[in-house]
Motif scaffolding. Structure first.
Motif, PDB file in Angstrom:
ATOM      1  N   PHE A 271      47.738  70.997  41.720  1.00 16.30           N
ATOM      2  CA  PHE A 271      48.281  71.018  40.378  1.00 16.30           C
ATOM      3  C   PHE A 271      49.648  70.341  40.373  1.00 16.30           C
ATOM      4  O   PHE A 271      50.356  70.322  41.373  1.00 16.30           O
ATOM      5  CB  PHE A 271      48.496  72.463  39.895  1.00 16.30           C
ATOM      6  N   ARG A 272      50.014  69.867  39.204  1.00 17.09           N
ATOM      7  CA  ARG A 272      51.360  69.360  38.961  1.00 17.09           C
ATOM      8  C   ARG A 272      52.025  70.266  37.924  1.00 17.09           C
ATOM      9  O   ARG A 272      51.381  70.677  36.943  1.00 17.09           O
ATOM     10  CB  ARG A 272      51.284  67.929  38.437  1.00 17.09           C
ATOM     11  N   GLN A 273      53.310  70.564  38.146  1.00 17.60           N
ATOM     12  CA  GLN A 273      54.057  71.366  37.184  1.00 17.60           C
ATOM     13  C   GLN A 273      55.398  70.703  36.916  1.00 17.60           C
ATOM     14  O   GLN A 273      56.208  70.541  37.820  1.00 17.60           O
ATOM     15  CB  GLN A 273      54.258  72.804  37.687  1.00 17.60           C
ATOM     16  N   ASP A 274      55.632  70.336  35.672  1.00 17.25           N
ATOM     17  CA  ASP A 274      56.930  69.799  35.265  1.00 17.25           C
ATOM     18  C   ASP A 274      57.866  70.958  34.945  1.00 17.25           C
ATOM     19  O   ASP A 274      57.409  72.063  34.600  1.00 17.25           O
ATOM     20  CB  ASP A 274      56.756  68.869  34.071  1.00 17.25           C
ATOM     21  N   PRO A 275      59.172  70.750  35.053  1.00 15.54           N
ATOM     22  CA  PRO A 275      60.132  71.852  34.848  1.00 15.54           C
ATOM     23  C   PRO A 275      59.906  72.588  33.534  1.00 15.54           C
ATOM     24  O   PRO A 275      59.831  71.967  32.463  1.00 15.54           O
ATOM     25  CB  PRO A 275      61.487  71.143  34.868  1.00 15.54           C
ATOM     26  N   GLY A 276      59.802  73.898  33.613  1.00 19.76           N
ATOM     27  CA  GLY A 276      59.637  74.720  32.422  1.00 19.76           C
ATOM     28  C   GLY A 276      58.300  74.571  31.740  1.00 19.76           C
ATOM     29  O   GLY A 276      58.140  74.993  30.588  1.00 19.76           O
ATOM     30  N   LYS A 277      57.341  73.987  32.416  1.00 14.96           N
ATOM     31  CA  LYS A 277      56.032  73.749  31.795  1.00 14.96           C
ATOM     32  C   LYS A 277      54.918  74.444  32.582  1.00 14.96           C
ATOM     33  O   LYS A 277      55.136  74.986  33.666  1.00 14.96           O
ATOM     34  CB  LYS A 277      55.744  72.237  31.753  1.00 14.96           C
TER      35      LYS A 277
ATOM     36  N   PRO B 289      59.148  57.202  39.431  1.00 17.12           N
ATOM     37  CA  PRO B 289      60.002  58.303  38.949  1.00 17.12           C
ATOM     38  C   PRO B 289      59.233  59.326  38.109  1.00 17.12           C
ATOM     39  O   PRO B 289      59.540  60.523  38.146  1.00 17.12           O
ATOM     40  CB  PRO B 289      61.063  57.574  38.119  1.00 17.12           C
ATOM     41  N   GLY B 290      58.221  58.887  37.393  1.00 15.39           N
ATOM     42  CA  GLY B 290      57.409  59.806  36.592  1.00 15.39           C
ATOM     43  C   GLY B 290      56.568  60.769  37.414  1.00 15.39           C
ATOM     44  O   GLY B 290      56.016  61.723  36.866  1.00 15.39           O
ATOM     45  N   ASP B 291      56.505  60.538  38.711  1.00 14.52           N
ATOM     46  CA  ASP B 291      55.791  61.467  39.600  1.00 14.52           C
ATOM     47  C   ASP B 291      56.646  62.677  39.954  1.00 14.52           C
ATOM     48  O   ASP B 291      56.150  63.627  40.566  1.00 14.52           O
ATOM     49  CB  ASP B 291      55.371  60.762  40.899  1.00 14.52           C
ATOM     50  N   SER B 292      57.921  62.630  39.607  1.00 13.39           N
ATOM     51  CA  SER B 292      58.827  63.742  39.923  1.00 13.39           C
ATOM     52  C   SER B 292      58.352  65.006  39.225  1.00 13.39           C
ATOM     53  O   SER B 292      58.203  65.045  37.997  1.00 13.39           O
ATOM     54  CB  SER B 292      60.252  63.410  39.475  1.00 13.39           C
ATOM     55  N   ALA B 293      58.084  66.036  39.999  1.00 14.66           N
ATOM     56  CA  ALA B 293      57.534  67.300  39.509  1.00 14.66           C
ATOM     57  C   ALA B 293      57.354  68.212  40.710  1.00 14.66           C
ATOM     58  O   ALA B 293      57.603  67.813  41.847  1.00 14.66           O
ATOM     59  CB  ALA B 293      56.186  67.081  38.820  1.00 14.66           C
ATOM     60  N   THR B 294      56.895  69.430  40.451  1.00 14.38           N
ATOM     61  CA  THR B 294      56.502  70.324  41.536  1.00 14.38           C
ATOM     62  C   THR B 294      54.987  70.267  41.678  1.00 14.38           C
ATOM     63  O   THR B 294      54.269  70.315  40.680  1.00 14.38           O
ATOM     64  CB  THR B 294      56.961  71.764  41.260  1.00 14.38           C
ATOM     65  N   TYR B 295      54.535  70.141  42.893  1.00 18.97           N
ATOM     66  CA  TYR B 295      53.099  70.053  43.177  1.00 18.97           C
ATOM     67  C   TYR B 295      52.670  71.326  43.898  1.00 18.97           C
ATOM     68  O   TYR B 295      53.251  71.698  44.913  1.00 18.97           O
ATOM     69  CB  TYR B 295      52.805  68.816  44.026  1.00 18.97           C
ATOM     70  N   LEU B 296      51.668  71.989  43.331  1.00 23.43           N
ATOM     71  CA  LEU B 296      51.166  73.237  43.901  1.00 23.43           C
ATOM     72  C   LEU B 296      49.715  73.063  44.318  1.00 23.43           C
ATOM     73  O   LEU B 296      48.944  72.395  43.635  1.00 23.43           O
ATOM     74  CB  LEU B 296      51.249  74.383  42.898  1.00 23.43           C
ATOM     75  N   CYS B 297      49.375  73.679  45.428  1.00 29.84           N
ATOM     76  CA  CYS B 297      47.969  73.749  45.803  1.00 29.84           C
ATOM     77  C   CYS B 297      47.499  75.187  45.616  1.00 29.84           C
ATOM     78  O   CYS B 297      48.297  76.136  45.668  1.00 29.84           O
ATOM     79  CB  CYS B 297      47.725  73.271  47.221  1.00 29.84           C
TER      80      CYS B 297
ATOM     81  N   THR C 241      32.136  79.109  41.043  1.00 33.48           N
ATOM     82  CA  THR C 241      33.246  78.993  41.994  1.00 33.48           C
ATOM     83  C   THR C 241      33.984  77.672  41.867  1.00 33.48           C
ATOM     84  O   THR C 241      35.005  77.480  42.512  1.00 33.48           O
ATOM     85  CB  THR C 241      32.732  79.152  43.425  1.00 33.48           C
ATOM     86  N   ASN C 242      33.484  76.742  41.070  1.00 37.76           N
ATOM     87  CA  ASN C 242      34.224  75.503  40.833  1.00 37.76           C
ATOM     88  C   ASN C 242      34.864  75.497  39.454  1.00 37.76           C
ATOM     89  O   ASN C 242      35.142  74.445  38.887  1.00 37.76           O
ATOM     90  CB  ASN C 242      33.314  74.289  41.021  1.00 37.76           C
ATOM     91  N   GLU C 243      35.112  76.687  38.956  1.00 40.18           N
ATOM     92  CA  GLU C 243      35.789  76.850  37.678  1.00 40.18           C
ATOM     93  C   GLU C 243      37.139  76.139  37.682  1.00 40.18           C
ATOM     94  O   GLU C 243      37.913  76.227  38.628  1.00 40.18           O
ATOM     95  CB  GLU C 243      36.010  78.345  37.436  1.00 40.18           C
ATOM     96  N   LYS C 244      37.427  75.454  36.587  1.00 47.40           N
ATOM     97  CA  LYS C 244      38.677  74.722  36.450  1.00 47.40           C
ATOM     98  C   LYS C 244      39.498  75.376  35.347  1.00 47.40           C
ATOM     99  O   LYS C 244      39.025  75.539  34.225  1.00 47.40           O
ATOM    100  CB  LYS C 244      38.378  73.265  36.096  1.00 47.40           C
ATOM    101  N   LEU C 245      40.733  75.746  35.688  1.00 47.71           N
ATOM    102  CA  LEU C 245      41.604  76.409  34.731  1.00 47.71           C
ATOM    103  C   LEU C 245      42.495  75.397  34.018  1.00 47.71           C
ATOM    104  O   LEU C 245      43.020  74.465  34.636  1.00 47.71           O
ATOM    105  CB  LEU C 245      42.489  77.437  35.435  1.00 47.71           C
ATOM    106  N   PHE C 246      42.705  75.627  32.731  1.00 46.42           N
ATOM    107  CA  PHE C 246      43.620  74.822  31.935  1.00 46.42           C
ATOM    108  C   PHE C 246      44.766  75.740  31.512  1.00 46.42           C
ATOM    109  O   PHE C 246      44.544  76.762  30.868  1.00 46.42           O
ATOM    110  CB  PHE C 246      42.911  74.252  30.709  1.00 46.42           C
ATOM    111  N   PHE C 247      45.979  75.332  31.869  1.00 49.29           N
ATOM    112  CA  PHE C 247      47.140  76.184  31.644  1.00 49.29           C
ATOM    113  C   PHE C 247      47.900  75.777  30.400  1.00 49.29           C
ATOM    114  O   PHE C 247      47.965  74.592  30.036  1.00 49.29           O
ATOM    115  CB  PHE C 247      48.094  76.099  32.832  1.00 49.29           C
ATOM    116  N   GLY C 248      48.521  76.780  29.764  1.00 52.24           N
ATOM    117  CA  GLY C 248      49.478  76.526  28.711  1.00 52.24           C
ATOM    118  C   GLY C 248      50.856  76.242  29.303  1.00 52.24           C
ATOM    119  O   GLY C 248      51.029  76.256  30.531  1.00 52.24           O
ATOM    120  N   SER C 249      51.823  75.992  28.432  1.00 50.72           N
ATOM    121  CA  SER C 249      53.187  75.663  28.888  1.00 50.72           C
ATOM    122  C   SER C 249      54.009  76.888  29.237  1.00 50.72           C
ATOM    123  O   SER C 249      55.108  76.759  29.757  1.00 50.72           O
ATOM    124  CB  SER C 249      53.915  74.863  27.813  1.00 50.72           C
TER     125      SER C 249
END
Lengths: 113, 115
Positions: free
Chosen positions: A36-42, A82-90, B100-108
């Motif tokens: 996953f990608r997470q932008d600040p505060g998002k 620069p647009g790749d700047s974010a937090t990446y989570l697995c 098991t391949n469920e994909k989640l969509f997150f809010g902000s």
């Protein structure tokens, strides 16, 4: 309980460099792994999902690999911007239940113009 | 389809007050999740609904927390008698059941600060 670790916690690279983010997990009995990608505060945006039977997935400049037996995954980003700047989570899924998705703490990436 | 929507985006409250957050999932999604995320950590599961039924709750969800999804569409998460330790980002996610391949969509998310 599944433990997911991401190292390093933060990474800075100059624009244009290729880079690799690492994810490790303690229990190899997983159904899939997601980046996953997470932008600040998002919230989180799903980038790639690799099923346990797969070795890699590609989307544009992103390539994710999975070595289930060693409990490792990598996310390769080509020609960083620069647009790749974010937090990446697995996150690894260990079952079909709702409480079976375990997240790492993320790697905060900064791409310097 | 505008994705998962959460309101408010930010909430500042004093300790001891009650707060309520709302999540509107993607319309055709029957599963809805609440997660909590503190700074520098990954999201932690709180609770999950399939349609209007709350099927799982984490041990993190103390009795001060309650969640509802009355008509199987939007959901609310209420925290009573807030404590400073409740300060976190509260994330909602939805999905259409895909095993098991469920994909989640997150809010902000809703960023809660308890003073």
């Amino acid at each position: 309980k599944q433990e997911v670790t991401q190292i390093p916690a933060a990474l800075s690279v100059p624009e244009g460099e290729n880079l690799v983010l690492n994810c490790s997990f303690t229990d190899s009995a997983i159904y899939n792994l997601q980046w996953f990608r997470q932008d600040p505060g998002k919230g989180l945006t799903s980038l790639l999902l690799i099923q346990s039977s797969q070795r890699e997935q590609t989307s544009g400049r992103l390539n994710a690999s999975l070595d289930k037996s060693s409990g490792r995954s990598t996310l390769y980003i080509a020609a960083s911007q620069p647009g790749d700047s974010a937090t990446y989570l697995c996150a690894v899924r260990t079952g079909g239940g709702a409480n079976n998705l375990f997240f790492g703490t993320g790697t905060r990436l900064t791409v310097i113009p | 389809d505008t994705g998962v929507s959460q309101n408010p985006r930010h909430k500042i409250t004093k300790r001891g007050q009650n707060v309520t957050f709302r999540c509107d999932p993607i319309s055709e999604h029957n599963r809805l999740y609440w997660y909590r995320q503190t700074l520098g950590q990954g999201p932690e599961f709180l609770t999950y609904f399939q349609n209007e039924a709350q099927l799982e709750k984490s041990r993190l969800l103390s009795d001060r927390f309650s969640a509802e999804r009355p008509k199987g569409s939007f959901s609310t998460l209420e925290i009573q008698r807030t404590e400073q330790g409740d300060s976190a980002m509260y994330l909602c996610a939805s999905s259409f059941e895909q095993g098991t391949n469920e994909k989640l969509f997150f809010g902000s998310g809703t960023q809660l600060s308890v003073l």
